[in-house]
Design a protein around this motif. Structure first.
Motif, PDB file in Angstrom:
ATOM      1  N   ASP A  20       3.055   5.924  -2.971  1.00 34.42           N
ATOM      2  CA  ASP A  20       4.215   6.646  -3.489  1.00 34.42           C
ATOM      3  C   ASP A  20       4.144   6.779  -5.012  1.00 34.42           C
ATOM      4  N   ALA A  21       3.759   5.689  -5.682  1.00 34.13           N
ATOM      5  CA  ALA A  21       3.659   5.716  -7.145  1.00 34.13           C
ATOM      6  C   ALA A  21       2.549   6.660  -7.586  1.00 34.13           C
ATOM      7  N   SER A  22       1.419   6.651  -6.871  1.00 34.17           N
ATOM      8  CA  SER A  22       0.295   7.530  -7.213  1.00 34.17           C
ATOM      9  C   SER A  22       0.663   8.996  -7.006  1.00 34.17           C
ATOM     10  N   ALA A  23       1.485   9.264  -6.004  1.00 28.07           N
ATOM     11  CA  ALA A  23       1.890  10.634  -5.702  1.00 28.07           C
ATOM     12  C   ALA A  23       3.031  11.096  -6.606  1.00 28.07           C
ATOM     13  N   GLY A  24       3.546  10.181  -7.435  1.00 29.24           N
ATOM     14  CA  GLY A  24       4.625  10.551  -8.349  1.00 29.24           C
ATOM     15  C   GLY A  24       5.959  10.718  -7.645  1.00 29.24           C
ATOM     16  N   GLU A  67      12.952   5.536  -8.416  1.00 25.46           N
ATOM     17  CA  GLU A  67      14.369   5.397  -8.737  1.00 25.46           C
ATOM     18  C   GLU A  67      15.041   4.382  -7.807  1.00 25.46           C
ATOM     19  N   GLN A  68      14.656   4.359  -6.549  1.00 30.69           N
ATOM     20  CA  GLN A  68      15.221   3.424  -5.580  1.00 30.69           C
ATOM     21  C   GLN A  68      14.954   1.984  -6.001  1.00 30.69           C
ATOM     22  N   TRP A  69      13.766   1.721  -6.571  1.00 28.87           N
ATOM     23  CA  TRP A  69      13.432   0.360  -6.966  1.00 28.87           C
ATOM     24  C   TRP A  69      14.197  -0.041  -8.214  1.00 28.87           C
ATOM     25  N   GLY A  70      14.366   0.865  -9.178  1.00 29.17           N
ATOM     26  CA  GLY A  70      15.139   0.576 -10.376  1.00 29.17           C
ATOM     27  C   GLY A  70      14.837  -0.781 -10.968  1.00 29.17           C
ATOM     28  N   LEU A  81       0.829  -1.208   0.000  1.00 34.74           N
ATOM     29  CA  LEU A  81       0.000   0.000   0.000  1.00 34.74           C
ATOM     30  C   LEU A  81       0.863   1.258   0.000  1.00 34.74           C
ATOM     31  N   ARG A  82       1.988   1.235   0.726  1.00 41.11           N
ATOM     32  CA  ARG A  82       2.901   2.387   0.741  1.00 41.11           C
ATOM     33  C   ARG A  82       3.478   2.628  -0.649  1.00 41.11           C
ATOM     34  N   GLN A  83       3.867   1.550  -1.323  1.00 38.66           N
ATOM     35  CA  GLN A  83       4.430   1.691  -2.666  1.00 38.66           C
ATOM     36  C   GLN A  83       3.388   2.213  -3.651  1.00 38.66           C
TER      37      GLN A  83
END
Length: 140
Positions: free
Chosen positions: A24-28, A34-37, A19-21
């Motif tokens: 974060d993705a929805s908020a851009g 970049e951390q996930w790469g 849910l956090r990810q």
């Protein structure tokens, strides 16, 4: 280098992280993206789940595909010296988990198994002592 990270996490922690990810993705949040790469994560709720879905035989199948790059499921079965129907079932399961990809060449053509990773890392934490205090212990 693309690495598949395999972990064991309790379902609540896994849900919270997912849910956090998503948030974060929805908020851009570009820092998080970049951390996930090239990092890909496959999490299981228990060690038993991991062993059930990624048995040593299935992992050796993944290794054989990465090493020999077979053109078809039948060739894969020949490489690992196993029955085609058994290998087919394992490949379907591995594809459902996104451990491999199955490239379909079209009607009547063979399906090629592909390992889209350069390596697989497995992280298994085994707590030796329960981290949560037990409610049935007497307070002093």
């Amino acid at each position: 280098m693309t690495t598949l990270h395999i972990t064991i996490e309790d379902r609540d922690s896994l849900r919270e992280e997912t849910l956090r990810q998503i948030d974060d993705a929805s908020a851009g949040d570009e820092d998080d993206v970049e951390q996930w790469g090239d990092r890909r994560v496959l999490s299981f709720g228990s060690y038993d789940d991991l062993v059930e879905h990624l048995s040593p035989m299935r992992l050796s199948l993944v290794r054989a595909i990465a090493e020999h790059e077979p053109e078809s499921m039948r060739e894969t079965a020949r490489i690992v010296d196993r029955d085609v129907s058994d290998v087919h079932g394992d490949l379907k399961q591995l594809a459902l988990l996104d451990v491999i990809e199955l490239a379909d060449s079209g009607p009547g053509q063979s399906t090629q198994p592909i390992v889209p990773y350069d390596r697989i890392e497995v992280d298994i934490a085994v707590p030796l002592v329960d981290d949560e205090p037990s409610s049935d212990k007497a307070e002093v």
